[in-house]
Design a protein around this motif. Sequence first.
Motif, PDB file in Angstrom:
ATOM      1  N   PRO A  67      -5.821   2.819   3.202  1.00 43.52           N
ATOM      2  CA  PRO A  67      -5.573   4.197   2.777  1.00 43.52           C
ATOM      3  C   PRO A  67      -5.376   4.301   1.263  1.00 43.52           C
ATOM      4  O   PRO A  67      -4.591   3.558   0.691  1.00 43.52           O
ATOM      5  CB  PRO A  67      -4.293   4.579   3.528  1.00 43.52           C
ATOM      6  N   MET A  68      -6.126   5.197   0.656  1.00 50.24           N
ATOM      7  CA  MET A  68      -6.079   5.364  -0.804  1.00 50.24           C
ATOM      8  C   MET A  68      -6.148   6.841  -1.162  1.00 50.24           C
ATOM      9  O   MET A  68      -6.782   7.613  -0.455  1.00 50.24           O
ATOM     10  CB  MET A  68      -7.272   4.656  -1.448  1.00 50.24           C
ATOM     11  N   ARG A  69      -5.539   7.194  -2.289  1.00 51.17           N
ATOM     12  CA  ARG A  69      -5.603   8.586  -2.740  1.00 51.17           C
ATOM     13  C   ARG A  69      -6.971   8.920  -3.313  1.00 51.17           C
ATOM     14  O   ARG A  69      -7.345  10.080  -3.421  1.00 51.17           O
ATOM     15  CB  ARG A  69      -4.520   8.857  -3.772  1.00 51.17           C
ATOM     16  N   GLY A  70      -7.726   7.915  -3.695  1.00 48.93           N
ATOM     17  CA  GLY A  70      -9.060   8.147  -4.245  1.00 48.93           C
ATOM     18  C   GLY A  70      -9.697   6.828  -4.587  1.00 48.93           C
ATOM     19  O   GLY A  70      -9.082   5.774  -4.431  1.00 48.93           O
ATOM     20  N   LEU A  71     -10.936   6.879  -5.045  1.00 53.90           N
ATOM     21  CA  LEU A  71     -11.611   5.660  -5.475  1.00 53.90           C
ATOM     22  C   LEU A  71     -11.396   5.485  -6.974  1.00 53.90           C
ATOM     23  O   LEU A  71     -11.362   6.462  -7.712  1.00 53.90           O
ATOM     24  CB  LEU A  71     -13.109   5.751  -5.193  1.00 53.90           C
ATOM     25  N   ALA A  92       3.355  -2.955   1.145  1.00 55.18           N
ATOM     26  CA  ALA A  92       2.395  -4.056   1.030  1.00 55.18           C
ATOM     27  C   ALA A  92       2.341  -4.516  -0.418  1.00 55.18           C
ATOM     28  O   ALA A  92       2.605  -3.735  -1.330  1.00 55.18           O
ATOM     29  CB  ALA A  92       1.025  -3.576   1.476  1.00 55.18           C
ATOM     30  N   ILE A  93       2.032  -5.768  -0.635  1.00 53.52           N
ATOM     31  CA  ILE A  93       1.770  -6.218  -2.003  1.00 53.52           C
ATOM     32  C   ILE A  93       0.258  -6.316  -2.177  1.00 53.52           C
ATOM     33  O   ILE A  93      -0.482  -6.454  -1.199  1.00 53.52           O
ATOM     34  CB  ILE A  93       2.451  -7.574  -2.339  1.00 53.52           C
ATOM     35  N   LYS A 110       0.754   1.877  -0.281  1.00 52.73           N
ATOM     36  CA  LYS A 110       1.291   0.583   0.133  1.00 52.73           C
ATOM     37  C   LYS A 110       2.391   0.712   1.178  1.00 52.73           C
ATOM     38  O   LYS A 110       2.641  -0.215   1.939  1.00 52.73           O
ATOM     39  CB  LYS A 110       1.821  -0.169  -1.096  1.00 52.73           C
ATOM     40  N   GLU A 111       3.027   1.873   1.229  1.00 56.58           N
ATOM     41  CA  GLU A 111       4.173   2.071   2.127  1.00 56.58           C
ATOM     42  C   GLU A 111       3.781   2.057   3.601  1.00 56.58           C
ATOM     43  O   GLU A 111       4.631   1.899   4.464  1.00 56.58           O
ATOM     44  CB  GLU A 111       4.895   3.377   1.796  1.00 56.58           C
ATOM     45  N   PHE A 112       2.510   2.206   3.899  1.00 56.40           N
ATOM     46  CA  PHE A 112       2.059   2.186   5.291  1.00 56.40           C
ATOM     47  C   PHE A 112       2.146   0.790   5.901  1.00 56.40           C
ATOM     48  O   PHE A 112       2.155   0.633   7.105  1.00 56.40           O
ATOM     49  CB  PHE A 112       0.605   2.659   5.399  1.00 56.40           C
ATOM     50  N   TYR A 113       2.158  -0.201   5.062  1.00 55.84           N
ATOM     51  CA  TYR A 113       2.082  -1.573   5.562  1.00 55.84           C
ATOM     52  C   TYR A 113       3.181  -2.467   4.988  1.00 55.84           C
ATOM     53  O   TYR A 113       2.902  -3.324   4.147  1.00 55.84           O
ATOM     54  CB  TYR A 113       0.712  -2.177   5.241  1.00 55.84           C
ATOM     55  N   PRO A 114       4.451  -2.263   5.434  1.00 57.52           N
ATOM     56  CA  PRO A 114       5.519  -3.114   4.919  1.00 57.52           C
ATOM     57  C   PRO A 114       5.273  -4.584   5.254  1.00 57.52           C
ATOM     58  O   PRO A 114       4.570  -4.891   6.215  1.00 57.52           O
ATOM     59  CB  PRO A 114       6.765  -2.579   5.630  1.00 57.52           C
ATOM     60  N   ARG A 115       5.836  -5.459   4.457  1.00 49.58           N
ATOM     61  CA  ARG A 115       5.788  -6.917   4.690  1.00 49.58           C
ATOM     62  C   ARG A 115       4.371  -7.480   4.803  1.00 49.58           C
ATOM     63  O   ARG A 115       4.147  -8.475   5.473  1.00 49.58           O
ATOM     64  CB  ARG A 115       6.568  -7.288   5.968  1.00 49.58           C
ATOM     65  N   SER A 116       3.415  -6.836   4.174  1.00 52.74           N
ATOM     66  CA  SER A 116       2.051  -7.360   4.287  1.00 52.74           C
ATOM     67  C   SER A 116       1.429  -7.514   2.905  1.00 52.74           C
ATOM     68  O   SER A 116       2.039  -7.181   1.892  1.00 52.74           O
ATOM     69  CB  SER A 116       1.209  -6.413   5.130  1.00 52.74           C
ATOM     70  N   THR A 117       0.228  -8.054   2.887  1.00 54.08           N
ATOM     71  CA  THR A 117      -0.494  -8.185   1.624  1.00 54.08           C
ATOM     72  C   THR A 117      -1.914  -7.680   1.797  1.00 54.08           C
ATOM     73  O   THR A 117      -2.491  -7.776   2.885  1.00 54.08           O
ATOM     74  CB  THR A 117      -0.519  -9.645   1.128  1.00 54.08           C
ATOM     75  N   ILE A 118      -2.444  -7.147   0.731  1.00 57.48           N
ATOM     76  CA  ILE A 118      -3.860  -6.805   0.688  1.00 57.48           C
ATOM     77  C   ILE A 118      -4.447  -7.684  -0.406  1.00 57.48           C
ATOM     78  O   ILE A 118      -4.033  -7.594  -1.567  1.00 57.48           O
ATOM     79  CB  ILE A 118      -4.068  -5.306   0.384  1.00 57.48           C
ATOM     80  N   ASP A 126       9.804  -0.436  14.571  1.00 60.83           N
ATOM     81  CA  ASP A 126      10.760   0.125  13.607  1.00 60.83           C
ATOM     82  C   ASP A 126      10.148   0.236  12.211  1.00 60.83           C
ATOM     83  O   ASP A 126       8.979  -0.064  12.003  1.00 60.83           O
ATOM     84  CB  ASP A 126      12.081  -0.651  13.631  1.00 60.83           C
ATOM     85  N   GLN A 127      10.957   0.705  11.269  1.00 58.06           N
ATOM     86  CA  GLN A 127      10.532   0.937   9.884  1.00 58.06           C
ATOM     87  C   GLN A 127       9.864  -0.264   9.230  1.00 58.06           C
ATOM     88  O   GLN A 127       8.908  -0.117   8.490  1.00 58.06           O
ATOM     89  CB  GLN A 127      11.770   1.317   9.064  1.00 58.06           C
ATOM     90  N   SER A 128      10.412  -1.443   9.514  1.00 57.12           N
ATOM     91  CA  SER A 128       9.859  -2.631   8.869  1.00 57.12           C
ATOM     92  C   SER A 128       8.760  -3.274   9.722  1.00 57.12           C
ATOM     93  O   SER A 128       8.388  -4.404   9.500  1.00 57.12           O
ATOM     94  CB  SER A 128      10.969  -3.635   8.592  1.00 57.12           C
ATOM     95  N   MET A 129       8.275  -2.518  10.707  1.00 52.65           N
ATOM     96  CA  MET A 129       7.176  -2.960  11.554  1.00 52.65           C
ATOM     97  C   MET A 129       7.548  -4.151  12.439  1.00 52.65           C
ATOM     98  O   MET A 129       6.756  -5.054  12.670  1.00 52.65           O
ATOM     99  CB  MET A 129       5.937  -3.314  10.715  1.00 52.65           C
ATOM    100  N   LYS A 130       8.793  -4.113  12.898  1.00 51.34           N
ATOM    101  CA  LYS A 130       9.208  -5.088  13.911  1.00 51.34           C
ATOM    102  C   LYS A 130       8.775  -4.471  15.241  1.00 51.34           C
ATOM    103  O   LYS A 130       9.144  -3.344  15.560  1.00 51.34           O
ATOM    104  CB  LYS A 130      10.718  -5.296  13.844  1.00 51.34           C
TER     105      LYS A 130
END
Lengths: 230, 236
Positions: free
Chosen positions: B146-150, B65-66, B107-115, A123-127
Amino acid sequence: MRKQEKVDKTIVVPGDLLSDDAAKAAEGTYTENGKVYSLIYGLADEREKIRVIPLSGKYLPTIGDVVIGMVSDISFSNWKVDINSPYEALMHISEYPRRIESSEMAKIMRVGDLAIFKVVDVDQSMKIELAPREGQLRVLQSGRVVEISYTKVPRVIGRAGSMISLLKDKLDVNIFVGKNGRIWINGNAADEELAIKAIKRIEKEAHTSGLTDRITKFLEEEKHGVYEKR
Amino acid sequence: MEFMKNGKRIDDRLPNELRPIKFEVGALERADGSCYVEHGGNKVIAAVYGPRAVHPRHLQEANRAIIRYRYNMASFSVEERKRPGPDRRSVEISKVSREAIDPVIIKEFYPRSTIDIFVEILQADAGTRSAGINAASVALADAGVPMRGLISSCAVGKVDETVVLDLVKEEDNYGQADMPIAMDVRTGEVTLLQMDGHLTLDEFEQALELGKIGCASIAEMQREALIQKYRGEENE
């Protein structure tokens, strides 16, 4: 010195301009003012649409993927499964083919067990929700599992499965490749060892061409080595 | 102190000349992405981990992602031993560096995560935050983020009434101004701009232009280093 390998795809970095035609944008790219740019560091594939194949990165599951997971925890009604991704996956007790009680869960899969799963929902939140593949839970009891970057999985499989057939053909092993970069090898111990070596080599040289030929040669040489030692 | 002699600087560079720069991609085995940079007398290593699960959990964001960035100077990186650990200066640099890199990351590609980005200064010779940002940006690309540029960064400043590019320690310590800049060269978006010292408006504009040229040269080196990582292996 070995003859120089030619690159069949161009290496691109984030922000590289790929095309002026926004309609051609595919995975690994983004569009801005009608132009297509690379979103990641990878190989640009410009057949029909333009996509960028990553050279590194973390595995993100998609519905339908078949993966090798390791049970990391058992909660009241779910097995928590590590699938070599930033996100933990769950397999609900009800996905098990037979009706079982919560107390029986550890009899089926214990923490540390490896099994083949199918991703049934993301899902959206990667569950992430998993189910046994093809309705039957396959817990891996023998053989070995190696881990490579998920980005190299297509290379290990090869065009129309050519690389995997090569390995199976030359070696007395059964190989199963999970989308998440985990590979299960089961068979003769010496050949398992050799298969791992070959897979590690494929991973390292994934971006080069003429790889199948080199792996064929490698396997033949190594095989002879093994027999001589005996 | 006299900085300019016959149009040349104390290390024999022209006012608009960068120091020698070397990038090494994938210097660390365990990190998801890494980069070692030598920028004149600076020696910097950047490591990127992630996207991965966030600890402590309360920091995580439900839909993205944060990014965490730690700039740290080794105790032996400067002439007089630096007391180890974060201090006012390194906390500030960590913050501005994170904000310099953050805008290009998807950052939206990786919810609930950190880089997590770690930048260690092994040897310092002015412009460490810039060298750190350059290294971090390459390390992020190496990690497959994933990045828009360097993002590319360099410093400009003023010594002996002259606007100069990429200051060395003496110019930084005893010069009239130091202004680090970070930007996405393709879009021209400036993501970091700080200034220590004084510049007139004209000098500022001149410095900014010079900085942009410097960043463009660095961007080309970053790109080349990333491409070389895979080319090099093929020519073994």
